[in-house]
Design a protein around this motif. Structure first.
Motif, PDB file in Angstrom:
ATOM      1  N   UNK A   3      35.435 -37.088   3.103  1.00  0.00           N
ATOM      2  CA  UNK A   3      36.156 -35.864   2.751  1.00  0.00           C
ATOM      3  C   UNK A   3      35.746 -35.418   1.351  1.00  0.00           C
ATOM      4  N   UNK A   4      35.690 -36.364   0.419  1.00  0.00           N
ATOM      5  CA  UNK A   4      35.309 -36.048  -0.962  1.00  0.00           C
ATOM      6  C   UNK A   4      33.899 -35.474  -1.014  1.00  0.00           C
ATOM      7  N   UNK A   5      32.980 -36.047  -0.238  1.00  0.00           N
ATOM      8  CA  UNK A   5      31.585 -35.588  -0.246  1.00  0.00           C
ATOM      9  C   UNK A   5      31.418 -34.218   0.418  1.00  0.00           C
ATOM     10  N   UNK A   6      32.146 -33.951   1.491  1.00  0.00           N
ATOM     11  CA  UNK A   6      31.901 -32.754   2.295  1.00  0.00           C
ATOM     12  C   UNK A   6      32.821 -31.579   2.022  1.00  0.00           C
ATOM     13  N   UNK A   7      34.001 -31.819   1.471  1.00  0.00           N
ATOM     14  CA  UNK A   7      34.968 -30.744   1.247  1.00  0.00           C
ATOM     15  C   UNK A   7      34.977 -30.373  -0.239  1.00  0.00           C
ATOM     16  N   UNK A   8      34.439 -29.212  -0.558  1.00  0.00           N
ATOM     17  CA  UNK A   8      34.362 -28.788  -1.962  1.00  0.00           C
ATOM     18  C   UNK A   8      35.728 -28.430  -2.533  1.00  0.00           C
TER      19      UNK A   8
END
Length: 100
Positions: free
Chosen positions: A57-62
């Motif tokens: 989530x941290x990597x993909x959701x800005x």
């Protein structure tokens, strides 16, 4: 503060506090406070996801809140702001409900 010193069988000292000294009254205002920051595992529990899922989530959701590091080393603790996580979840929930 009243302490009693007791020596263990191996010669080390232990301090035992009287029960009266440990009875500290916590104001009712403090009992209802939320933590200001959450640890990585606490965010996982709050969102009911695994550590790996939170990492994705941290990597993909800005829009996901950025974490704060407690120090400069790689092993430093990572924290998230409670209000930012709650705000992100409210927006995420509203977004998911609008897409249906």
């Amino acid at each position: 503060m009243d302490h009693s010193r007791i020596y263990n069988s191996d010669g080390r000292r232990s301090v035992i506090r009287n029960q009266a000294s440990e009875a500290i009254e916590i104001p009712s205002v403090c009992k209802n406070l939320k933590p200001l920051r959450l640890k990585y595992n606490q965010v996982c529990e709050l969102l009911n996801v695994t550590r790996d899922c939170l990492r994705k989530i941290i990597e993909n959701d800005v829009t996901f809140p950025r974490f704060m590091k407690d120090g400069t080393s790689r092993q430093s603790a990572v924290y998230f702001d409670t209000e930012e996580i709650e705000e992100w979840y409210r927006n995420y929930k509203a977004k998911c409900r609008c897409e249906r």
